[in-house]
Scaffold this motif. Sequence first.
Motif, short mmCIF file in Angstrom:
data_model
loop_
_atom_site.label_atom_id
_atom_site.label_comp_id
_atom_site.label_asym_id
_atom_site.label_seq_id
_atom_site.Cartn_x
_atom_site.Cartn_y
_atom_site.Cartn_z
N GLY A 1 37.51 -84.21 53.11
CA GLY A 1 36.74 -85.51 52.66
C GLY A 1 37.37 -86.08 51.27
O GLY A 1 36.66 -86.99 50.81
N VAL A 2 38.30 -85.55 50.74
CA VAL A 2 38.96 -86.16 49.35
C VAL A 2 40.19 -86.79 49.59
O VAL A 2 41.07 -86.20 50.09
N ASN A 3 40.66 -87.76 49.06
CA ASN A 3 41.85 -88.49 49.00
C ASN A 3 42.53 -88.98 47.95
O ASN A 3 43.62 -89.55 47.82
N ARG A 4 41.71 -88.86 46.67
CA ARG A 4 42.15 -89.19 45.65
C ARG A 4 41.84 -88.40 44.30
O ARG A 4 40.58 -87.93 44.47
N VAL A 5 42.69 -88.16 43.33
CA VAL A 5 42.35 -87.41 42.12
C VAL A 5 42.52 -88.14 40.94
O VAL A 5 43.57 -88.75 40.67
N CYS A 6 41.81 -88.24 40.08
CA CYS A 6 41.53 -88.90 38.55
C CYS A 6 41.49 -87.71 37.56
O CYS A 6 40.69 -86.79 37.75
N TYR A 7 42.24 -88.01 36.36
CA TYR A 7 41.98 -87.38 35.15
C TYR A 7 41.36 -88.15 34.15
O TYR A 7 41.71 -89.14 33.70
N ASP A 8 40.13 -87.79 33.77
CA ASP A 8 39.32 -88.25 32.51
C ASP A 8 39.80 -88.13 31.09
O ASP A 8 39.69 -86.87 30.91
N LEU A 9 40.21 -89.18 30.62
CA LEU A 9 40.76 -88.86 29.29
C LEU A 9 40.12 -89.33 28.05
O LEU A 9 40.45 -89.49 26.89
N THR A 10 38.65 -89.55 28.29
CA THR A 10 37.73 -89.75 27.50
C THR A 10 37.23 -88.59 26.49
O THR A 10 36.59 -87.85 26.92
N PRO A 11 37.35 -88.87 25.07
CA PRO A 11 36.93 -87.69 24.22
C PRO A 11 35.37 -88.03 23.96
O PRO A 11 34.80 -89.14 24.46
N LYS A 12 34.61 -86.94 23.44
CA LYS A 12 32.97 -87.14 23.13
C LYS A 12 32.95 -87.25 21.31
O LYS A 12 33.62 -86.41 20.74
N PRO A 13 32.47 -88.62 20.95
CA PRO A 13 32.16 -89.47 21.60
C PRO A 13 33.30 -90.38 21.93
O PRO A 13 34.51 -90.09 21.23
N THR A 14 33.24 -91.29 22.94
CA THR A 14 32.27 -92.18 23.49
C THR A 14 31.73 -91.10 24.86
O THR A 14 30.49 -91.36 25.17
N GLY A 15 32.31 -90.58 25.44
CA GLY A 15 31.86 -89.66 26.48
C GLY A 15 31.36 -88.37 26.38
O GLY A 15 31.89 -87.87 25.74
N THR A 16 30.08 -88.36 26.97
CA THR A 16 29.45 -86.85 26.90
C THR A 16 30.33 -85.94 27.74
O THR A 16 31.18 -86.35 28.76
N ILE A 17 30.49 -84.46 27.61
CA ILE A 17 31.36 -83.76 28.16
C ILE A 17 30.82 -83.88 29.80
O ILE A 17 31.96 -84.05 30.68
N GLU A 18 29.72 -83.78 30.39
CA GLU A 18 29.37 -83.97 31.48
C GLU A 18 29.18 -85.39 31.78
O GLU A 18 29.00 -86.21 30.95
N TRP A 19 29.30 -85.96 32.97
CA TRP A 19 29.00 -87.27 33.46
C TRP A 19 27.71 -87.89 33.58
O TRP A 19 27.34 -88.90 33.58
#
Length: 326
Positions: free
Chosen positions: A307-325
């Motif tokens: 059921g998976v067709n795509r993979v992305c890599y999250d490049l956001t540091p904390k802040p602004t992004g928390t570690i979990e989404w």
Amino acid sequence: MDNNKRPENMERITTAALAEKFIQEQVKEIQNQVGDKKVLLALSGGVDSSVVAALLIRAVGQQLVCVHVNHGLLRKGEPEQVVEVFRNQMKANLIYVDAVDRFLDKLQGVAEPEQKRKIIGAEFIRVFEEEARKQEGIEFLAQGTIYPDILESGPVKAHHNVGGLPEDLQFELVEPLRLLYKDEVRVVGDALGLPAGMVYRQPFPGPGLGVRCLGAITRDRLEAVRESDAILREEFAKNGLEGKVWQYFTLIPDFKSVGVRDNKRADEWPVIIRAVNTKDAMTATVEDVPFALLQHITNRIVNEVKGVNRVCYDLTPKPTGTIEWE
């Protein structure tokens, strides 16, 4: 004095000597608080609950009753590992509860992250209350609350260890790590003689994969999170990143993207990889994973995870992004 506020003059625990001093203080505090009563501990197998377990075993021995709840939101192979390590190797008084259907039924259709966290946290306490009724003399609930949990509760997100407890909670809380940062917890775990694989195991949120299966949880998407996460962990271990990267995991949002599989249109989920480094979980930087490795992991995930067709890599540091989404 606020018992949940870390004193400004509290020395950071960085050495075995400071850890031993902390352990001795906590053992006395726990013995004074608990007396001859029994303590129920939510033993997930993560570093926080494992260190609490070791502290309580040292303080009150067999008065500790460890309960491992399999809520269906653990990583691949984890329930089996918890039973092996704690029951078979550490000889802990361990009760295993299979509550997979109970939790997933309660979470069905619930998309709001804070509501998911509170349902999971509240249901955990319900399970413990039920187990406590089967025991005699249980008056205390031990939790692996650490200081970032307290600091982030309210303005950032609800933590199952701090917020969302049912109003009819019948236990007095025992939270010996509540003023420690994650790096300090590991030093204490080392001093307590816990296995390195447990002490340096990467952090895992209390709600488990429930906050990595974004939005309303479905069993098929939850399984895709579990399988993709297992591939990521396997490849990081093979390539020398296990122990080097502080936390790494996969998550799957509640939407599909257009792809092509077997020359046909395939509407399937994207997997997002998160890999970060931090000392205290208050700030975080993104790991510079070799591009060739990311390509290899991507190839495995899209070919091995249903059921998976795509993979992305999250490049956001904390802040602004928390570690979990969530």
